[in-house]
Design an enzyme around this catalytic site. Sequence first.
Site, PDB file in Angstrom:
ATOM      1  N   HIS A 461       0.950  -1.356   0.095  1.00 24.48           N
ATOM      2  CA  HIS A 461      -0.093   0.020  -0.029  1.00 24.48           C
ATOM      3  C   HIS A 461       0.757   1.258  -0.121  1.00 24.48           C
ATOM      4  O   HIS A 461       0.819   2.044  -0.977  1.00 24.48           O
ATOM      5  CB  HIS A 461      -0.951   0.154   1.225  1.00 24.48           C
ATOM      6  CG  HIS A 461      -1.822   1.192   1.436  1.00 24.48           C
ATOM      7  ND1 HIS A 461      -3.027   1.063   0.854  1.00 24.48           N
ATOM      8  CD2 HIS A 461      -1.516   2.460   1.791  1.00 24.48           C
ATOM      9  CE1 HIS A 461      -3.575   2.384   1.417  1.00 24.48           C
ATOM     10  NE2 HIS A 461      -2.760   3.125   1.631  1.00 24.48           N
ATOM     11  N   GLU A 462       1.785   1.258   0.656  1.00 22.39           N
ATOM     12  CA  GLU A 462       2.597   2.493   1.249  1.00 22.39           C
ATOM     13  C   GLU A 462       3.531   2.786  -0.160  1.00 22.39           C
ATOM     14  O   GLU A 462       3.781   3.777  -0.704  1.00 22.39           O
ATOM     15  CB  GLU A 462       3.487   2.516   2.242  1.00 22.39           C
ATOM     16  CG  GLU A 462       2.492   2.423   3.612  1.00 22.39           C
ATOM     17  CD  GLU A 462       1.455   3.574   3.575  1.00 22.39           C
ATOM     18  OE1 GLU A 462       1.800   4.620   3.062  1.00 22.39           O
ATOM     19  OE2 GLU A 462       0.555   3.391   4.395  1.00 22.39           O
ATOM     20  N   HIS A 465       1.720   4.466  -2.738  1.00 24.06           N
ATOM     21  CA  HIS A 465       1.765   5.953  -2.557  1.00 24.06           C
ATOM     22  C   HIS A 465       3.139   6.330  -3.247  1.00 24.06           C
ATOM     23  O   HIS A 465       3.137   7.346  -3.752  1.00 24.06           O
ATOM     24  CB  HIS A 465       1.771   6.286  -1.137  1.00 24.06           C
ATOM     25  CG  HIS A 465       0.305   6.258  -0.788  1.00 24.06           C
ATOM     26  ND1 HIS A 465      -0.796   6.918  -1.315  1.00 24.06           N
ATOM     27  CD2 HIS A 465      -0.198   5.694   0.578  1.00 24.06           C
ATOM     28  CE1 HIS A 465      -2.001   6.883  -0.533  1.00 24.06           C
ATOM     29  NE2 HIS A 465      -1.608   5.879   0.383  1.00 24.06           N
ATOM     30  N   HIS A 468       3.200   6.833  -6.787  1.00 21.47           N
ATOM     31  CA  HIS A 468       2.513   8.057  -7.258  1.00 21.47           C
ATOM     32  C   HIS A 468       3.415   9.246  -7.209  1.00 21.47           C
ATOM     33  O   HIS A 468       3.573  10.157  -8.049  1.00 21.47           O
ATOM     34  CB  HIS A 468       1.340   8.123  -6.140  1.00 21.47           C
ATOM     35  CG  HIS A 468       0.225   8.913  -6.834  1.00 21.47           C
ATOM     36  ND1 HIS A 468      -0.997   9.371  -6.081  1.00 21.47           N
ATOM     37  CD2 HIS A 468       0.093   9.520  -8.089  1.00 21.47           C
ATOM     38  CE1 HIS A 468      -1.662  10.375  -6.736  1.00 21.47           C
ATOM     39  NE2 HIS A 468      -1.018  10.403  -7.840  1.00 21.47           N
TER      40      HIS A 468
HETATM   41 ZN   LIG Z   1      -2.953   5.312   2.091  1.00 23.24          ZN
END
Ligand SMILES: [Zn+2]
Length: 671
Positions: A461-462, A465, A468
Amino acid sequence: MTNPILSAWTNAFEIAPFDTISDTDFAPALDAAMQAHNAEIGAIASNPEAPTFANTVEALEAAGEMMDKVLSVFFTVAGADSNPLREELQREFSPKLAAHFSGISSNKALFQRVADLWTRKDELGLTDEQARVLMLSHRGFVRAGAALEGNEDTRMQEIKARLASLGTSFTQNLLADERDWFMELSEDDLQGLPGFVVNSARAAGEEKGAKGPVVTLSRSLIVPFLQFSPRRDLRQKAYHAWTARGANGGETDNREIAAEILQLRQERAKLLGYESFADFKLETEMARTPDRVRDLLMQVWEPAKTRANADAEILTQMMQNDGVNGPLEAWDWRYYAEKRRKAEHDLDEAALKPYLQLDRMIEASFACANRLFGLEFKQLDIPLYHPDCRAWEVTRNGQHIAVFIGDYFARGSKRSGAWCSAMRGQAKFPKVQAPVVINVCNFAKGDPALLSYDDARTLFHEFGHALHQMLSNVTYESISGTSVARDFVELPSQLYEHWLEVPEVLAEFATHAETGAPMPQEMLKKVLKAANFDQGFQTVEYVASALVDLAFHEGAVPDDPMARQAEVLADLGMPAAIRMRHATPHFAHVFAGDGYSAGYYSYMWSEVMDADAFAAFEEAGGAFDSERAKALEENILSTGGSSEAEDLYLAFRGRLPGVEALLKGRGLIAA
Ligand SMILES: [Zn+2]
């Protein structure tokens, strides 16, 4: 002595020189940065020349370079490696910084220049990205109240100050209620609780100064207690205390505070010309309107409720088999659901763990980024703020893309949770700068360090990010990376979690710490299935909260929020044995600050998109389909906030997302 935070950073990749920074450097650096920033802003605001995009909007983009440097270092260590001095600095500088930035957003002279450009925007010959930055800048000033005059301006300042103090009281009352209540347990009362719950109950007892183990209202203790304790009377007592937080009467009661907050938010929205606070709040989100939010939530609500009602029947039967008559109650649900989970998909966490080594999972997250986007990772040896931190240079075809830092282990000096931040955001103006991105997690240390399945998901998940941020390719930093709408920002991160579940990824990287053998197929299947368990309950408690949040912020403001809450739940036909995940008196997401007010739906909005976006890969050539990966990077991962989120998604998918993939993913309709 020169301050190393303020001096030029001349090391490789211009990373902050952590080895030479000491805590006494922060206060003077923060003061100097605010002063320098104010001087820059003052010069832009009082520029005698007529406003141009360059001397106003671009000048604002270029301002604050020193501020960015100081804050990146300070907030990184304050969050991930604090100490009493750093905590003191945070207390001292948080209000100063808030006042500093609010001073800029309500600077009338500055706003006049931006507003002037805004009225002439079509004559300025701007690129699409420049027009977008101007729009966002103008909108930001207007939403902060910079266009208000006279009494309205004064009233806006009063409302903002009052809302800030009400938010703080709401939080403090909640903390007080959570701190004050505990329930002592006798040795007999520990029957049926697994070792880790007994251990935390004993530790909590010591912390509270009780004679023996206790249950507290901390989610990490009360939830497992409700899951495992066979004592129905104790579960009921604990559950009542848990759900009464903020509604116990007396000084810590939050109900009147919630009512006042809703009134003031509405007044604020009206001052700014909006019909309701929800209209104001959602204007900048992908969802845009309350109707679109409700529409999405209701599409999920019905199948979730159907599933929850069916599950309730099964759990009621289990309870009756235990000799307990009467209806299933809210304090029974987790207990019987846990029994059912054990019977239907017993997953032995202890046997699973050796297959999830931290280092192999990091490799897996990198390998997926390599196959999808051609990124390569090379470990770097540079001084960082803690010996646990590791860094990699990220390249593509030999070109430098970013520096990625991972700070994975839990320690007392780190706040809880996991997060990603850019210590330097990507930009091409006023000069080209490559991002420096950090992932901070709280995994248990070990040799080798082993993760739970949830931990591994957090890692992916991290890293989503981080991608991104790292793949961002825009001109202006204010719109780079994760500077996107709140209901869009979790798309890249939640989407990346799907690659952990790709069987070939687990087969290659989930290898046993001692034997090196890949995870057995049976175990893999169980892991993937267990992730869907009890989704009827979880979806219902979440969606109910999101719909109450929405109802609070549109239409007439309720005099009595508790009555409004009851009305909304009754209209929905809330299943009898499930309550809201967060009832109003302790709904901190909505009342502790503005962050998730009229915005609690965002998690699900993003989930709808991530499920639908991953389905796009599956419909094409599979999880590593190169065309899809290219489209994802071109339209979403590299574009930051340069366009409306909806347009970005449309460009990637060719259509807007439907809820079907989410419902399948949660097991609420047949796959
Ligand atoms: Zn998040």
